[in-house]
Design a protein around this motif. Structure first.
Motif, mmCIF file in Angstrom:
data_model
loop_
_atom_site.group_PDB
_atom_site.id
_atom_site.type_symbol
_atom_site.label_atom_id
_atom_site.label_comp_id
_atom_site.label_asym_id
_atom_site.label_seq_id
_atom_site.Cartn_x
_atom_site.Cartn_y
_atom_site.Cartn_z
ATOM 1 N N SER A 52 7.928 -3.527 -11.341
ATOM 2 C CA SER A 52 6.874 -3.027 -12.336
ATOM 3 C C SER A 52 6.044 -4.220 -13.007
ATOM 4 C CB SER A 52 7.688 -2.260 -13.338
ATOM 5 O OG SER A 52 8.603 -3.152 -13.923
ATOM 6 N N ASN A 53 6.235 -5.249 -12.492
ATOM 7 C CA ASN A 53 5.357 -6.330 -13.071
ATOM 8 C C ASN A 53 3.903 -6.231 -12.179
ATOM 9 O OD1 ASN A 53 7.286 -7.551 -14.433
ATOM 10 N ND2 ASN A 53 7.635 -9.017 -12.751
ATOM 11 N N SER A 54 3.767 -5.450 -11.256
ATOM 12 C CA SER A 54 2.489 -4.979 -10.544
ATOM 13 C C SER A 54 1.777 -4.050 -11.333
ATOM 14 C CB SER A 54 2.892 -4.471 -8.986
ATOM 15 O OG SER A 54 1.787 -3.747 -8.752
ATOM 16 N N TYR A 55 0.335 -4.297 -11.529
ATOM 17 C CA TYR A 55 -0.143 -3.502 -12.127
ATOM 18 C C TYR A 55 -0.475 -1.799 -11.523
ATOM 19 C CZ TYR A 55 -4.870 -1.385 -13.756
ATOM 20 O OH TYR A 55 -5.897 -0.375 -14.261
ATOM 21 N N ALA A 56 -0.543 -2.146 -10.113
ATOM 22 C CA ALA A 56 -0.684 -0.815 -9.229
ATOM 23 C C ALA A 56 0.541 0.088 -9.306
ATOM 24 C CB ALA A 56 -0.749 -1.189 -7.657
ATOM 25 N N ILE A 57 1.551 -0.782 -9.325
ATOM 26 C CA ILE A 57 2.944 0.221 -9.435
ATOM 27 C C ILE A 57 3.098 0.693 -10.951
ATOM 28 C CG2 ILE A 57 5.718 0.081 -9.354
ATOM 29 C CD1 ILE A 57 4.654 -0.359 -6.810
ATOM 30 N N LYS A 58 2.849 0.187 -11.701
ATOM 31 C CA LYS A 58 2.807 0.573 -13.125
ATOM 32 C C LYS A 58 1.768 1.822 -13.043
ATOM 33 C CE LYS A 58 2.175 -2.899 -16.232
ATOM 34 N NZ LYS A 58 2.452 -4.398 -16.185
ATOM 35 N N LYS A 59 0.665 1.714 -12.814
ATOM 36 C CA LYS A 59 -0.248 3.074 -12.952
ATOM 37 C C LYS A 59 0.326 4.096 -11.870
ATOM 38 C CE LYS A 59 -4.034 2.263 -15.210
ATOM 39 N NZ LYS A 59 -4.387 2.927 -16.307
ATOM 40 N N LYS A 60 0.761 3.739 -10.865
ATOM 41 C CA LYS A 60 1.332 4.733 -10.015
ATOM 42 C C LYS A 60 2.226 5.527 -10.791
ATOM 43 C CE LYS A 60 4.813 5.146 -6.973
ATOM 44 N NZ LYS A 60 5.719 5.066 -6.187
ATOM 45 N N ASP A 61 3.306 4.898 -11.346
ATOM 46 C CA ASP A 61 4.353 5.344 -12.122
ATOM 47 C C ASP A 61 3.836 6.064 -13.347
ATOM 48 O OD1 ASP A 61 6.399 4.141 -10.548
ATOM 49 O OD2 ASP A 61 6.717 2.745 -11.871
ATOM 50 N N GLU A 62 2.560 5.813 -13.905
ATOM 51 C CA GLU A 62 2.187 6.339 -14.990
ATOM 52 C C GLU A 62 1.602 7.946 -14.600
ATOM 53 O OE1 GLU A 62 -1.869 6.036 -18.073
ATOM 54 O OE2 GLU A 62 -0.575 4.129 -17.254
ATOM 55 N N ILE A 63 0.784 7.564 -13.476
ATOM 56 C CA ILE A 63 0.266 8.975 -12.942
ATOM 57 C C ILE A 63 0.910 9.915 -12.545
ATOM 58 C CG2 ILE A 63 -1.407 9.780 -10.853
ATOM 59 C CD1 ILE A 63 -2.707 6.892 -10.862
ATOM 60 N N GLU A 64 2.195 9.388 -11.876
ATOM 61 C CA GLU A 64 3.112 10.465 -11.354
ATOM 62 C C GLU A 64 4.057 11.103 -12.454
ATOM 63 O OE1 GLU A 64 5.772 8.602 -8.617
ATOM 64 O OE2 GLU A 64 4.076 8.740 -6.921
ATOM 65 N N ARG A 65 4.185 10.196 -13.603
ATOM 66 C CA ARG A 65 4.880 10.686 -14.772
ATOM 67 C C ARG A 65 3.967 11.930 -15.555
ATOM 68 N NH1 ARG A 65 5.547 6.126 -17.063
ATOM 69 N NH2 ARG A 65 3.961 6.477 -18.761
ATOM 70 N N ILE A 86 0.944 -1.223 -0.120
ATOM 71 C CA ILE A 86 0.065 0.035 -0.189
ATOM 72 C C ILE A 86 0.913 1.162 -0.056
ATOM 73 C CG2 ILE A 86 -1.687 1.410 1.441
ATOM 74 C CD1 ILE A 86 -3.114 -1.314 2.191
ATOM 75 N N ARG A 87 2.043 1.259 0.904
ATOM 76 C CA ARG A 87 2.694 2.363 0.674
ATOM 77 C C ARG A 87 3.295 2.728 -0.478
ATOM 78 N NH1 ARG A 87 8.275 2.521 1.823
ATOM 79 N NH2 ARG A 87 8.596 0.510 2.245
ATOM 80 N N LEU A 88 3.950 1.659 -1.186
ATOM 81 C CA LEU A 88 4.583 1.896 -2.554
ATOM 82 C C LEU A 88 3.662 1.900 -3.699
ATOM 83 C CD1 LEU A 88 7.289 -0.679 -2.046
ATOM 84 C CD2 LEU A 88 7.451 1.570 -1.927
ATOM 85 N N SER A 89 2.378 1.539 -3.642
ATOM 86 C CA SER A 89 1.590 1.750 -4.906
ATOM 87 C C SER A 89 0.641 2.992 -4.801
ATOM 88 C CB SER A 89 0.493 0.525 -4.928
ATOM 89 O OG SER A 89 0.955 -0.601 -4.070
ATOM 90 N N GLY A 90 0.564 3.798 -3.782
ATOM 91 C CA GLY A 90 -0.242 5.068 -3.705
ATOM 92 C C GLY A 90 0.456 6.149 -4.537
ATOM 93 N N PRO A 91 -0.110 6.562 -5.550
ATOM 94 C CA PRO A 91 0.657 7.737 -6.343
ATOM 95 C C PRO A 91 0.711 8.989 -5.185
ATOM 96 C CG PRO A 91 -1.443 7.557 -7.116
ATOM 97 C CD PRO A 91 -1.334 6.477 -6.214
#
Length: 196
Positions: free
Chosen positions: A177-190, A108-113
């Motif tokens: 980055s295999n995780s959907y949540a991490i991918k989405k978070k990175d995309e939102i932050e980018r 949870i700590r790592l997947s929230g943008p």
């Protein structure tokens, strides 16, 4: 034979709540994982929607259970969602050999943008403006992204939802980055960074 009584509250009678750490100090108020929030079953039937921010007091594992009950055919099937989470935690323990509640907290700590972009419109011209995300929304978004990732991975696949949810949480807790949540978070932050 004397009856054996539990001397502490453990989730599903297995997973202990003490020695759980949330490394991000801003999220501690919004993740209910302390000993006073300990429950045997993540099914408290509490009225967490009555007031704003009341759901921050809902045990964090129960919030994950509630996030799984989406997509019309699963609405309201909380016992099913509880069973999925129970299996998921067993799988996480086998994969990582750690307390699954701790793995969930890290995920949870790592997947929230931490940064998002909002729409600012004036006279028909709409532009995006980068804004910081509140800790509560980070927790909410993380749970939402993790459950969506698991649902999409298990849909039309041979893997069960519990296996997919376990993979999603383990990958997210590693920041992979295999995780959907991490991918989405990175995309939102980018996107937010581009709109600063």
């Amino acid at each position: 034979m004397a009856a054996v009584y539990a001397d502490e509250v453990k989730l599903f009678g297995k997973w202990s709540y003490d020695e759980l750490v949330c490394e991000d100090i801003s999220l501690t108020d919004y993740i209910a994982s302390k000993m006073q929030d300990a429950v045997y079953l993540p099914h408290t039937a509490g009225r967490y929607q009555v007031k704003r921010f009341r759901k921050a007091q809902c045990p964090i594992v129960e919030r994950l259970v509630n996030a799984l009950m989406f997509k019309g055919r699963n609405n309201g099937k909380k016992m099913m969602a509880v069973r999925i989470v129970k299996h998921t935690f067993d799988i996480i323990h086998l994969l990582t050999d750690e307390n699954p509640i701790q793995v969930l907290l890290t995920a949870i700590r790592l997947s929230g943008p931490r940064e998002d972009s909002t729409r600012i419109g004036a006279a028909g011209i709409v532009r995006r403006q980068a804004v910081d995300v509140s800790p509560f929304r980070r927790v909410n978004q993380a749970l939402y992204l993790i459950s969506i990732g698991a649902r999409e991975a298990s849909f039309r696949s041979i893997k069960t939802i519990a296996e997919c949810l376990a993979d999603e949480i383990v990958n997210a807790s590693k920041g992979s980055s295999n995780s959907y949540a991490i991918k989405k978070k990175d995309e939102i932050e980018r996107v937010a960074k581009a709109n600063r």
